[in-house]
Scaffold this motif. Sequence first.
Motif, short mmCIF file in Angstrom:
data_model
loop_
_atom_site.label_atom_id
_atom_site.label_comp_id
_atom_site.label_asym_id
_atom_site.label_seq_id
_atom_site.Cartn_x
_atom_site.Cartn_y
_atom_site.Cartn_z
N ALA A 243 -13.24 14.57 -57.15
CA ALA A 243 -13.99 13.43 -57.68
C ALA A 243 -14.66 13.82 -58.99
N ALA A 244 -14.61 12.92 -59.97
CA ALA A 244 -15.18 13.21 -61.29
C ALA A 244 -16.10 12.08 -61.72
N ASP A 245 -17.16 12.44 -62.40
CA ASP A 245 -18.02 11.42 -62.98
C ASP A 245 -17.39 10.87 -64.25
N ARG A 246 -17.94 9.78 -64.76
CA ARG A 246 -17.43 9.19 -65.99
C ARG A 246 -17.61 10.17 -67.14
N GLU A 247 -16.80 9.98 -68.17
CA GLU A 247 -16.83 10.81 -69.38
C GLU A 247 -16.59 12.28 -69.08
N THR A 248 -15.94 12.54 -67.94
CA THR A 248 -15.69 13.90 -67.49
C THR A 248 -14.24 13.99 -67.02
N SER A 249 -13.54 15.03 -67.47
CA SER A 249 -12.15 15.19 -67.06
C SER A 249 -11.91 16.60 -66.56
N LEU A 250 -10.92 16.71 -65.69
CA LEU A 250 -10.48 18.02 -65.25
C LEU A 250 -9.06 18.24 -65.73
N ILE A 251 -8.84 19.40 -66.29
CA ILE A 251 -7.54 19.81 -66.83
C ILE A 251 -6.97 20.82 -65.85
N ASP A 256 -1.13 28.22 -62.46
CA ASP A 256 -1.96 28.72 -61.37
C ASP A 256 -2.85 27.65 -60.73
N HIS A 257 -2.75 26.41 -61.22
CA HIS A 257 -3.48 25.28 -60.64
C HIS A 257 -4.99 25.44 -60.69
N THR A 258 -5.47 26.16 -61.70
CA THR A 258 -6.91 26.25 -61.92
C THR A 258 -7.38 25.06 -62.74
N VAL A 259 -8.64 24.71 -62.54
CA VAL A 259 -9.23 23.52 -63.15
C VAL A 259 -10.27 23.93 -64.19
N GLU A 260 -10.20 23.26 -65.32
CA GLU A 260 -11.21 23.38 -66.37
C GLU A 260 -11.82 22.00 -66.58
N VAL A 261 -13.12 21.94 -66.86
CA VAL A 261 -13.82 20.67 -67.04
C VAL A 261 -14.09 20.42 -68.51
#
Length: 336
Positions: A243-251, A256-261
């Motif tokens: 789940a992400a808040d507005r104006e926020t993205s996960l890449i 390796d399926h790691t997430v950056e914000v």
Amino acid sequence: MGRASRGIVLAAVLAVAQAAPLLAAPGYYIFRRGNRADVVTPTSGLLVLQGGGTDVDENFVRMGARAGGGDFVVIRASGSDGYNDYIYDLCGCDSVETIVFRNRAAASNPYLIKRIRDAEALFIAGGDQSDYVRYWKDTPVEDAINYLLHQKRVPVGGTSAGMAVLGEFLYSAMSPSSLDSSEALANPFHPDLTLDRDFLTPWAMEGKITDQHFIERDRMGRTVAFLARLIQDGWTTEARAVAADRETSLIVDPVDHTVEVLTTPSHPTPYVYFLRTPGPPEVCQPGVPLTFRNLQVYRIGPGNTFDLDDWQGSGGVAYTISAETGVLSSSNGQIY
């Protein structure tokens, strides 16, 4: 995201009428910026999920780089060409094309399907995810998007309703009203709690459901209810949510399926949340407030990371959250 108001729908229709589409037919509109000819460039996968609101510029810089300067396609079921100039100026691509689907019949149009399959990047705009399910599920559009994800391996992203459909499970928003947390916690079988599956299948998102505008619209409770229903209905034995808040993205990295914000510069709550169930809910029955204890939560922001495969993060905040007869509490005293 749920259904748009009549005013928003009217504004979208007027915008389409004013924008002079390149092609128009009863079931669709096409708008294009850049080269009309198809180009073929080397691509590499990337998954971009944004929780709605003002778009994060870096999303499209990253997607353009992974697209190798090829053709960028935006698909939606309302609105107009608002993304074309914006993305074109950021992504360094040969063209940006928006396809607006107006009905399900258009999802079998061979020309539109070819435009999607020829894309070197694809973005699903916000709007109403129920339209995406009604128009695209079990159609050649669904097949084309999954082809881009798994065979052609191009960058694919979505915001708000576009993010909502990019999980194995999804909140389909099929009722007239958008579900809120109080309704979901009071009755996890509320008529507005509509779920779906077997639609799009992004890599790294197996077994997961997404939610958007998370803090802004206080959606922790409904996400907990989603997870309870996924288990109660027998769709999975362990459910997970992103789940992400507005104006926020996960890449999400394709290797390796790691997430950056990523986030807009001034947004005060630039957080992404990862929830995991400990087992089945204690009480999940129609008309009865939900009891579901000790769900794991991990929150990250810019500069932190999370591994979707190992389900572990670095630099973030870990806690547990519980619903007790429809009331949320957390181990650290803060729901968010």
